[in-house]
Write an enzyme that holds these catalytic residues in place. Structure first.
Site, mmCIF file in Angstrom:
data_model
loop_
_atom_site.group_PDB
_atom_site.id
_atom_site.type_symbol
_atom_site.label_atom_id
_atom_site.label_comp_id
_atom_site.label_asym_id
_atom_site.label_seq_id
_atom_site.Cartn_x
_atom_site.Cartn_y
_atom_site.Cartn_z
ATOM 1 N N ASP A 152 -8.049 6.232 16.404
ATOM 2 C CA ASP A 152 -8.425 6.058 14.995
ATOM 3 C C ASP A 152 -8.963 4.646 14.743
ATOM 4 O O ASP A 152 -8.631 4.011 13.747
ATOM 5 C CB ASP A 152 -7.216 6.342 14.088
ATOM 6 C CG ASP A 152 -7.614 6.521 12.624
ATOM 7 O OD1 ASP A 152 -8.802 6.806 12.360
ATOM 8 O OD2 ASP A 152 -6.748 6.370 11.746
ATOM 9 N N ALA A 187 0.851 -1.205 0.000
ATOM 10 C CA ALA A 187 0.000 0.000 0.000
ATOM 11 C C ALA A 187 0.879 1.246 0.000
ATOM 12 O O ALA A 187 2.071 1.188 0.327
ATOM 13 C CB ALA A 187 -0.925 0.008 1.216
#
Length: 259
Positions: free
Chosen positions: A150, A18
Site C-alpha cells: 500500500d 486521525a
C-alpha cells in the site's frame, strides 16, 4: 483536534490525530512521571470493531510484521496490547505531514515539487522498503518476505526535521501472516497498484517499487500516473503500463532526461 487527556492503560491520550473506518490514532505519552517527556502515537481499534475478524487479523499482521523493524526510514513500533477490549499499538510520533498533504499544498500554490527533494524522498523511502523486503526473523534467520502492498503518498511521512518515514504496514504481506486475501479482493489504493496485484499473481518487493515509481512520477509531474474516471479505468491503464507511460520530462521540462 479534540482534547481528550484520557488514561488508556499505561498511557495518557492527549489529542486525536486521525480517525479511519475502524481505527483511531492519538498523540499520547506514558502515564508516569518519567514518561512525560516522550510523545508517541497510539493506534487503536474503535470500540465495537474488535469483533471484525478480518480487520483484527490485519491489525495483528501489522504488529507481527513491524515489531522487529529498526530502520530510520520506517516508523518504529514500540508496544502493543489490549485495553478495555480495544487492541492497540504504540509507535513513533513523526511530527510532520504526509506526502499527499505536501502535494496538495504545492498544487494550491501552483508550484512544482522540487526535483532534488522528490529524488531524496524517494531514495529514503526505497531504503526503508529495502530493509523491510530483506528483513529476516531475528531468531530463526529466515526471510519474512515482507511486501507493504500500500505504498502511496499518504503512507510516506516527512518530518519537519526532514526525516522520511514509511508508515502503515497494516496490509503488508509476510511469510508469517495467517491471513490470505480472498479471491477477487485487491488490497491497496487503485492508482498505486502493480499489475501483479491486479492479476492476483505472487507478490514480492518489486510490487512496492512499482508503486514507489508511480509516486515518484507524480512528484515530478504534479499528476497521478494512473488516473481515470473510475477505478476500472485506472486498473486498465495499469494493465497496459508497458505502453501507456510517458516520461515525466514530457510533462515537466525541468526533469532531466537521465532521471
Amino acid at each position: 483536534m479534540t482534547e481528550v487527556l484520557k488514561k488508556f492503560g499505561r498511557y495518557f491520550l492527549l489529542d486525536q490525530i486521525a480517525q479511519g473506518g475502524m481505527a483511531e490514532i492519538y498523540r499520547a505519552r506514558l502515564a508516569s512521571k518519567d514518561g512525560a517527556g516522550r510523545l508517541l502515537v497510539i493506534k487503536r481499534i474503535q470500540a465495537g470493531f474488535g469483533a471484525n475478524v478480518e480487520f483484527l487479523q490485519m491489525f495483528k499482521s501489522e504488529i507481527k510484521t513491524t515489531m522487529g523493524f529498526n530502520h530510520s526510514n520506517i516508523a518504529q513500533l514500540y508496544d502493543f496490547g489490549e485495553e478495555s477490549e480495544q487492541p492497540f499499538i504504540a509507535m513513533e510520533l513523526v511530527d510532520g505531514k504526509n506526502l499527499r498533504q505536501f502535494l496538495t499544498r504545492f498544487a494550491e500554490l501552483k508550484q512544482g515539487f522540487p526535483i532534488e527533494l522528490a529524488a531524496h524522498i524517494i531514495e529514503q523511502s526505497a531504503s526503508g522498503l529495502h530493509y523491510a523486503h530483506t528483513f529476516k526473523d531475528k531468531i530463526t534467520g529466515e526471510p519474512l518476505n515482507v511486501v507493504h502492498r500500500d505504498i502511496s503518498p499518504q503512507n510516506i511521512l516527512i518530518a519537519y526535521e526532514g526525516n522520511v518515514k514509511v508508515i502503515d504496514f497494516g496490509i503488508a504481506k509476510a511469510r508469517t501472516n495467517s491471513e490470505h486475501t480472498r479471491a477477487g479482493v485487491i488490497k491497496g489504493k487503485p492508482s498505486y497498484l502493480s499489475p501483479e496485484q491486479i492479476s492476483g499473481d505472487h507478490l514480492d518487493g518489486r510490487t512496492d517499487l512499482f508503486a514507489l515509481g508511480a509516486v515518484f512520477w507524480e512528484l515530478l509531474t504534479g499528476k497521478k500516473l494512473f488516473q481515470g474516471d473510475n477505478d476500472l479505468a485506472v486498473l486498465k491503464l495499469i494493465e497496459s503500463c508497458t505502453t501507456s507511460i510517458r516520461p515525466p520530462s514530457e510533462l515537466n521540462p525541468n526533469v532531466p532526461k537521465e532521471l
